[in-house]
Design an enzyme around this catalytic site. Structure first.
Site, PDB file in Angstrom:
ATOM      1  N   SER A  14      -2.803   2.699   0.359  1.00 27.36           N
ATOM      2  CA  SER A  14      -2.810   1.750   1.359  1.00 27.36           C
ATOM      3  C   SER A  14      -2.458   0.276   0.948  1.00 27.36           C
ATOM      4  O   SER A  14      -1.740  -0.356   1.481  1.00 27.36           O
ATOM      5  CB  SER A  14      -4.088   1.816   2.216  1.00 27.36           C
ATOM      6  OG  SER A  14      -4.352   2.966   2.784  1.00 27.36           O
ATOM      7  N   ARG A  42      -7.805  -6.697   2.717  1.00 29.64           N
ATOM      8  CA  ARG A  42      -8.826  -5.945   3.169  1.00 29.64           C
ATOM      9  C   ARG A  42      -8.719  -6.163   5.057  1.00 29.64           C
ATOM     10  O   ARG A  42      -8.746  -5.215   5.616  1.00 29.64           O
ATOM     11  CB  ARG A  42     -10.380  -5.891   2.764  1.00 29.64           C
ATOM     12  CG  ARG A  42     -11.230  -4.876   3.370  1.00 29.64           C
ATOM     13  CD  ARG A  42     -12.114  -4.552   2.150  1.00 29.64           C
ATOM     14  NE  ARG A  42     -11.568  -3.919   1.105  1.00 29.64           N
ATOM     15  CZ  ARG A  42     -11.677  -2.623   0.798  1.00 29.64           C
ATOM     16  NH1 ARG A  42     -11.823  -1.598   1.593  1.00 29.64           N
ATOM     17  NH2 ARG A  42     -11.207  -2.177  -0.322  1.00 29.64           N
ATOM     18  N   HIS A  45      -6.017  -4.289   5.952  1.00 27.14           N
ATOM     19  CA  HIS A  45      -6.302  -2.729   5.947  1.00 27.14           C
ATOM     20  C   HIS A  45      -7.040  -2.312   7.026  1.00 27.14           C
ATOM     21  O   HIS A  45      -6.937  -1.112   7.433  1.00 27.14           O
ATOM     22  CB  HIS A  45      -7.039  -2.561   4.577  1.00 27.14           C
ATOM     23  CG  HIS A  45      -7.303  -1.314   4.104  1.00 27.14           C
ATOM     24  ND1 HIS A  45      -8.621  -0.872   4.499  1.00 27.14           N
ATOM     25  CD2 HIS A  45      -6.534  -0.319   3.712  1.00 27.14           C
ATOM     26  CE1 HIS A  45      -8.868   0.452   4.130  1.00 27.14           C
ATOM     27  NE2 HIS A  45      -7.630   0.908   3.905  1.00 27.14           N
TER      28      HIS A  45
END
Lengths: 210, 210
Positions: A14, A42, A45
């Site tokens: 990812s 993040r 993400h």
């Protein structure tokens, strides 16, 4: 069906894809440092939203202040149970940190009723009474952000750092601009976007990377 | 500082602004019915992301099937504690529904280890053993969506409905396209976006509106 089933591999892949997309859509984009990079990636993400490349602002050495709270057995206060639920409590326990969400606390409800304020605001009042380093993690409640600003200005509260990322249409963008006018160390997602998931992701990025 | 402090007013005003923005950016946009409208608007309320005007798909009478589960003391299974944390449990308790997130359950971990699968997949196996109507609410784990498809095709699982809105870069968009190829009643957020917050918001919208 053929699909990746190894959680570590899924996460690694990812982050590779996220970097590839950044290279593709924003070839000149550069991160200021490893920690900002970890937080911004993040955030993407967690949301699949590349707006966070531009909307996240790091004010007054906020990341260092957050790490200070985490490394000194400080307390995290969240505005929603959802944000608290998303934070990696195993890592917080290892560090000896405490964490609370006061929104459904009976004492919070009483303070809210008594003063005619939101439960989120009452939660900030309650948090201000606690000793030790304080980190506020807010993904939902503009009124909590405003209360922190008010109590800081009146000298009633010493917030070591604030993750100020409420999402929404009434007060969310405004409260985030307001905290950027202060000297409070803060990570802010400008504009309407944000959320409890984002708030948790920012703390997790720091916990994993620091 | 002058800001709205009444939670009911904040929510009401938010939905007004959302409708104004839709009128502005998509004057020809129409909702299929009241429940779809409630779900799509709450998705936007939770994320401040108007992509959900187009990405949410309602397959095989999914909303009616979800209401059936909720009105018949069925069980909600979520893939994350965060999704479960965001769902209105007071309303579920009033309906006599049950709700579980098995991801950190010791039994889940054992099944995952034993079969070399993700904990999310093991959670679906565990859920399949329970009696009664079943609603799966997935904001995070593509492997859980794939597992539901596999077990439905093999006849091992009868899922009454699935909220399939995992976010992410590996398998998320793909698993959502895959479930749209089946006859499983599902609410799906096409593409990479989604999340635990969205998953909870969809259920809350139905709980409030039905």
């Amino acid at each position: 069906m053929n699909y990746i089933k190894n959680p570590a591999k899924i996460e690694e892949k990812s982050f590779e894809i996220i970097q590839q997309i950044i290279d593709d859509i924003r070839p000149d984009y550069t991160f200021q440092n490893k920690l900002e990079e970890a937080i911004i990636k993040r955030a993407i993400h967690t949301t699949a939203d590349f707006d966070y490349l531009d909307s996240l602002v790091f004010q007054q050495d906020a990341i260092a202040k957050i790490i200070h709270v985490l490394q000194n057995k400080g307390t995290i206060f969240t505005d929603t149970n959802m944000a608290l639920s998303g934070i990696n409590k195993r890592l917080l326990d290892e560090l000896g940190c405490q964490y609370h969400c006061y929104v459904s606390d009976p004492e919070t409800m009483e303070i809210a009723k008594q003063h005619g304020i939101t439960r989120s605001m009452a939660g900030i009042k309650l948090a201000s009474l606690k000793d030790g380093p304080k980190l506020f993690v807010l993904g939902n409640a503009p009124t909590a952000v405003y209360k922190i600003i008010e109590m800081t200005e009146s000298g009633e509260l010493q917030a070591d750092a604030v993750v100020a990322v409420p999402v929404g249409f009434v007060g969310a963008a405004e409260c985030k601009e307001e905290i950027l006018e202060t000297d409070i160390p803060a990570i802010v997602a400008r504009g309407r976007k944000g959320g409890s998931n984002l708030a948790a992701a920012i703390i997790n990025a720091i916990l994993i990377t620091m």
